[in-house]
Design a protein around this motif. Structure first.
Motif, PDB file in Angstrom:
ATOM      1  N   PHE A   1       4.330   5.305  -5.537  1.00 25.75           N
ATOM      2  CA  PHE A   1       4.258   5.180  -6.989  1.00 25.75           C
ATOM      3  C   PHE A   1       3.335   6.240  -7.571  1.00 25.75           C
ATOM      4  O   PHE A   1       3.670   6.918  -8.541  1.00 25.75           O
ATOM      5  CB  PHE A   1       3.750   3.775  -7.348  1.00 25.75           C
ATOM      6  CG  PHE A   1       3.519   3.568  -8.811  1.00 25.75           C
ATOM      7  CD1 PHE A   1       4.560   3.168  -9.637  1.00 25.75           C
ATOM      8  CD2 PHE A   1       2.272   3.773  -9.364  1.00 25.75           C
ATOM      9  CE1 PHE A   1       4.343   2.984 -10.985  1.00 25.75           C
ATOM     10  CE2 PHE A   1       2.052   3.594 -10.715  1.00 25.75           C
ATOM     11  CZ  PHE A   1       3.096   3.201 -11.521  1.00 25.75           C
ATOM     12  N   LEU A   2       2.162   6.404  -6.927  1.00 25.14           N
ATOM     13  CA  LEU A   2       1.219   7.416  -7.401  1.00 25.14           C
ATOM     14  C   LEU A   2       1.876   8.790  -7.375  1.00 25.14           C
ATOM     15  O   LEU A   2       1.790   9.558  -8.332  1.00 25.14           O
ATOM     16  CB  LEU A   2      -0.029   7.440  -6.518  1.00 25.14           C
ATOM     17  CG  LEU A   2      -1.022   6.305  -6.693  1.00 25.14           C
ATOM     18  CD1 LEU A   2      -2.173   6.457  -5.725  1.00 25.14           C
ATOM     19  CD2 LEU A   2      -1.544   6.271  -8.110  1.00 25.14           C
ATOM     20  N   ALA A   3       2.563   9.088  -6.275  1.00 25.32           N
ATOM     21  CA  ALA A   3       3.149  10.420  -6.130  1.00 25.32           C
ATOM     22  C   ALA A   3       4.237  10.652  -7.176  1.00 25.32           C
ATOM     23  O   ALA A   3       4.293  11.701  -7.807  1.00 25.32           O
ATOM     24  CB  ALA A   3       3.710  10.597  -4.724  1.00 25.32           C
ATOM     25  N   VAL A   4       5.103   9.661  -7.377  1.00 29.74           N
ATOM     26  CA  VAL A   4       6.275   9.881  -8.225  1.00 29.74           C
ATOM     27  C   VAL A   4       5.951   9.648  -9.697  1.00 29.74           C
ATOM     28  O   VAL A   4       6.155  10.518 -10.542  1.00 29.74           O
ATOM     29  CB  VAL A   4       7.437   8.967  -7.787  1.00 29.74           C
ATOM     30  CG1 VAL A   4       8.603   9.114  -8.733  1.00 29.74           C
ATOM     31  CG2 VAL A   4       7.850   9.326  -6.375  1.00 29.74           C
ATOM     32  N   ARG A   5       5.383   8.484  -9.997  1.00 29.69           N
ATOM     33  CA  ARG A   5       5.195   8.132 -11.404  1.00 29.69           C
ATOM     34  C   ARG A   5       4.004   8.862 -12.007  1.00 29.69           C
ATOM     35  O   ARG A   5       4.066   9.370 -13.114  1.00 29.69           O
ATOM     36  CB  ARG A   5       4.988   6.612 -11.522  1.00 29.69           C
ATOM     37  CG  ARG A   5       4.861   6.113 -12.942  1.00 29.69           C
ATOM     38  CD  ARG A   5       6.222   5.873 -13.566  1.00 29.69           C
ATOM     39  NE  ARG A   5       6.181   5.955 -15.010  1.00 29.69           N
ATOM     40  CZ  ARG A   5       6.257   4.904 -15.819  1.00 29.69           C
ATOM     41  NH1 ARG A   5       6.409   3.722 -15.322  1.00 29.69           N
ATOM     42  NH2 ARG A   5       6.211   5.070 -17.118  1.00 29.69           N
ATOM     43  N   ILE A   6       2.909   8.930 -11.272  1.00 30.07           N
ATOM     44  CA  ILE A   6       1.684   9.486 -11.837  1.00 30.07           C
ATOM     45  C   ILE A   6       1.701  11.011 -11.836  1.00 30.07           C
ATOM     46  O   ILE A   6       1.335  11.642 -12.811  1.00 30.07           O
ATOM     47  CB  ILE A   6       0.447   8.977 -11.068  1.00 30.07           C
ATOM     48  CG1 ILE A   6       0.414   7.451 -11.049  1.00 30.07           C
ATOM     49  CG2 ILE A   6      -0.823   9.505 -11.683  1.00 30.07           C
ATOM     50  CD1 ILE A   6       0.178   6.804 -12.367  1.00 30.07           C
ATOM     51  N   SER A   7       2.113  11.610 -10.704  1.00 27.54           N
ATOM     52  CA  SER A   7       2.064  13.069 -10.692  1.00 27.54           C
ATOM     53  C   SER A   7       3.343  13.652 -11.269  1.00 27.54           C
ATOM     54  O   SER A   7       3.438  14.862 -11.475  1.00 27.54           O
ATOM     55  CB  SER A   7       1.838  13.593  -9.281  1.00 27.54           C
ATOM     56  OG  SER A   7       3.045  13.612  -8.578  1.00 27.54           O
ATOM     57  N   GLY A   8       4.348  12.809 -11.531  1.00 24.81           N
ATOM     58  CA  GLY A   8       5.556  13.279 -12.191  1.00 24.81           C
ATOM     59  C   GLY A   8       6.391  14.194 -11.322  1.00 24.81           C
ATOM     60  O   GLY A   8       7.161  15.009 -11.819  1.00 24.81           O
ATOM     61  N   VAL A   9       6.233  14.091  -9.988  1.00 22.07           N
ATOM     62  CA  VAL A   9       7.096  14.879  -9.110  1.00 22.07           C
ATOM     63  C   VAL A   9       8.506  14.297  -9.192  1.00 22.07           C
ATOM     64  O   VAL A   9       8.685  13.090  -9.063  1.00 22.07           O
ATOM     65  CB  VAL A   9       6.596  14.810  -7.652  1.00 22.07           C
ATOM     66  CG1 VAL A   9       7.625  15.395  -6.718  1.00 22.07           C
ATOM     67  CG2 VAL A   9       5.292  15.544  -7.533  1.00 22.07           C
TER      68      VAL A   9
ATOM     69  N   ARG B   1      -1.028  26.610 -14.626  1.00 23.95           N
ATOM     70  CA  ARG B   1      -0.376  25.310 -14.850  1.00 23.95           C
ATOM     71  C   ARG B   1      -0.231  24.968 -16.333  1.00 23.95           C
ATOM     72  O   ARG B   1       0.243  23.887 -16.656  1.00 23.95           O
ATOM     73  CB  ARG B   1      -1.107  24.170 -14.118  1.00 23.95           C
ATOM     74  CG  ARG B   1      -0.771  24.108 -12.644  1.00 23.95           C
ATOM     75  CD  ARG B   1      -1.629  23.161 -11.851  1.00 23.95           C
ATOM     76  NE  ARG B   1      -1.738  21.826 -12.440  1.00 23.95           N
ATOM     77  CZ  ARG B   1      -0.766  20.938 -12.464  1.00 23.95           C
ATOM     78  NH1 ARG B   1       0.398  21.236 -11.947  1.00 23.95           N
ATOM     79  NH2 ARG B   1      -0.955  19.762 -12.987  1.00 23.95           N
TER      80      ARG B   1
ATOM     81  N   ALA C   1       2.421   1.721  -3.279  1.00 28.47           N
ATOM     82  CA  ALA C   1       1.448   2.215  -4.254  1.00 28.47           C
ATOM     83  C   ALA C   1       1.294   3.723  -4.119  1.00 28.47           C
ATOM     84  O   ALA C   1       1.229   4.450  -5.111  1.00 28.47           O
ATOM     85  CB  ALA C   1       0.107   1.515  -4.051  1.00 28.47           C
ATOM     86  N   LEU C   2       1.256   4.215  -2.860  1.00 27.75           N
ATOM     87  CA  LEU C   2       1.146   5.663  -2.645  1.00 27.75           C
ATOM     88  C   LEU C   2       2.355   6.389  -3.224  1.00 27.75           C
ATOM     89  O   LEU C   2       2.227   7.412  -3.898  1.00 27.75           O
ATOM     90  CB  LEU C   2       1.033   5.961  -1.150  1.00 27.75           C
ATOM     91  CG  LEU C   2      -0.371   5.947  -0.567  1.00 27.75           C
ATOM     92  CD1 LEU C   2      -0.318   6.185   0.934  1.00 27.75           C
ATOM     93  CD2 LEU C   2      -1.217   7.027  -1.216  1.00 27.75           C
TER      94      LEU C   2
ATOM     95  N   GLY D   1       0.815  -1.202   0.000  1.00 31.48           N
ATOM     96  CA  GLY D   1       0.000   0.000   0.000  1.00 31.48           C
ATOM     97  C   GLY D   1       0.854   1.259   0.000  1.00 31.48           C
ATOM     98  O   GLY D   1       0.603   2.200  -0.751  1.00 31.48           O
ATOM     99  N   THR D   2       1.892   1.266   0.846  1.00 35.35           N
ATOM    100  CA  THR D   2       2.769   2.434   0.903  1.00 35.35           C
ATOM    101  C   THR D   2       3.482   2.628  -0.424  1.00 35.35           C
ATOM    102  O   THR D   2       3.592   3.748  -0.931  1.00 35.35           O
ATOM    103  CB  THR D   2       3.802   2.246   2.032  1.00 35.35           C
ATOM    104  OG1 THR D   2       3.145   1.637   3.136  1.00 35.35           O
ATOM    105  CG2 THR D   2       4.365   3.581   2.462  1.00 35.35           C
TER     106      THR D   2
END
Lengths: 152, 260
Positions: free
Chosen positions: A23-31, A55, A20-21, A17-18
């Motif tokens: 992954f969402l932050a880095v890969r999906i939001s592109g931070v 934006r 996945a979070l 779960g962590t």
């Protein structure tokens, strides 16, 4: 033994779960955590921004170099003031850089294109771009065309 | 006539009393701050409500992601905008579908199990025998399930989102022949870490509180009969599903109220 299986699978679940979070932050939001995060802000006044959003991307020769940070209006002169956040630390773009608002594709989003000039002086944080060209508004173009056709 | 009015009044008062009891159970259980010795209890419950819900969550996520990608692809394809499939998929999942669908699945899979378990404990008088032995059932039974629910649902939601986006990518890229680079770069350009991911996490935490609270309370408040357990379990699923959808609407309204 049973308790141990429970513990291991629970641990694996929490880790998954962590992850996945993250992954969402880095890969999906592109931070990008490692990249150089320094940036500087440059302003530009446009007569019309028609549909430009915060934006939206700012590019030079099609390469993204920053984002639109804020769009304000100058009531007195009836102009839009666009603040752009550019990557880097300034001192690269010349003072007479131009800015134009373009559209991506035919239905795409508005973005700002910068046209570097030849001046010795360079733009730094808080400077204002003077040479701007606002968004093309279809109604105005048609109006223009009709008047010209009528005149000739 | 008087009898009818009296009945209506009584039933309304029962409802109000129910809300009151639910609040009392929640505050009393949360007041018992978990100690280090409670960790094994919470771990066991995270296994029950989280790990055992994984299969249904992962399967549903994959199917929902795939179906969304399919629909987006055909509809956006009419305008030649297949490149926007990734963005649409990611935003819909992160903002709405991820938290809501996971919460609904969680209510059906874990919430009902919690209610049935606690309800059976009450019916077989295990709870009162615990009290007689000087063990507080709120501390020993209710609190670990609450904390486990609070931890599990946000994690399940994150897993749901990741699996669904991959499911969508498999359909959009591998099957429909979209461009993988466009898929990911579109997502990265549009998704904001706070506006989309952060607010989704806030939603899932709110749903976690609501669903586990309802599940635990319905179990704790069961009428101690076999029929009562059945009713309470049904009520858990129905009430928490409706509450999740209603709260989702309110949260969306307050978070994304300035739709442009």
């Amino acid at each position: 033994m049973l308790m141990r299986t429970v513990e291991i699978s629970t641990g694996a679940f929490v880790l998954a779960g962590t992850l996945a979070l993250i992954f969402l932050a880095v890969r999906i939001s592109g931070v990008n955590l490692t990249a150089d995060r320094s940036s500087y802000t440059v302003m530009a006044r446009f007569n019309d921004v028609a549909g430009l959003q915060t934006r939206a991307k700012v590019s030079i020769a099609g390469v993204t170099v920053g984002r639109v940070a804020a769009i304000d209006v100058d009531m007195e002169y009836g102009e839009a003031i666009v603040s752009m956040e550019l990557k880097g630390s300034g001192g690269v773009l010349s003072m007479d850089t131009g800015a134009q608002i373009l559209t991506e594709g035919i239905l795409g989003a508005r973005y700002i294109n910068l046209l570097p000039g030849a001046d010795e002086e360079t733009l730094s944080d808080g400077d204002v771009i003077e040479d701007t060209q606002g968004a093309m508004v279809l109604e105005n173009l048609i109006g223009d065309l009709v008047t010209r056709l009528g005149a000739s | 006539m008087i009898g009818f009015l009296r009945g209506v009044g009584n039933r309304s008062l029962d409802r109000v009393a129910g809300v009151g009891r639910a609040t009392l159970v929640l505050t009393a259980a949360l007041w018992k701050v978990p100690r280090l010795s409670d960790v094994p209890l919470i771990v066991k419950q995270i296994y029950n409500v989280g790990v055992l819900s994984l299969v249904i969550v992962v399967l549903s996520a994959f199917c929902i992601g795939a179906v969304l990608a399919l629909q987006f692809h055909t509809q956006l394809g009419k305008f030649g905008a297949q490149d926007a499939v990734g963005v649409g998929l990611a935003l819909v999942l992160l903002r709405e579908l991820g938290p809501v669908v996971t919460a609904l699945l969680f209510a059906g899979r874990a919430g009902s199990a919690i209610t049935a378990e606690i309800g059976l404990m009450k019916t077989t008088e295990q709870l009162s025998s615990m009290e007689m032995m000087g063990v507080d059932p709120l501390h020993r039974i209710v609190a670990p399930r609450l904390w486990a629910g609070f931890v599990s649902l946000p994690l399940l939601t994150a897993i749901f989102n990741v699996v669904a986006i991959y499911g969508g990518m498999i359909v959009a890229v591998e099957w429909m022949g979209g461009d993988q680079g466009r898929f990911w770069s579109g997502i990265q350009a549009e998704v904001d870490i706070w506006d989309d991911i952060g607010k989704g996490v806030v939603k899932s935490i709110a749903f976690a509180v609501v669903v586990t609270w309802i599940a635990v309370f319905q179990g704790y408040d069961t009428e101690p009969t076999p029929e009562g357990i059945g009713l309470a379990t049904t009520r858990t699923v129905v009430v928490s599903s409706v509450m999740v959808l209603a709260i989702d609407f309110l949260l969306t309204l307050s978070m994304y109220g300035d739709f442009k």
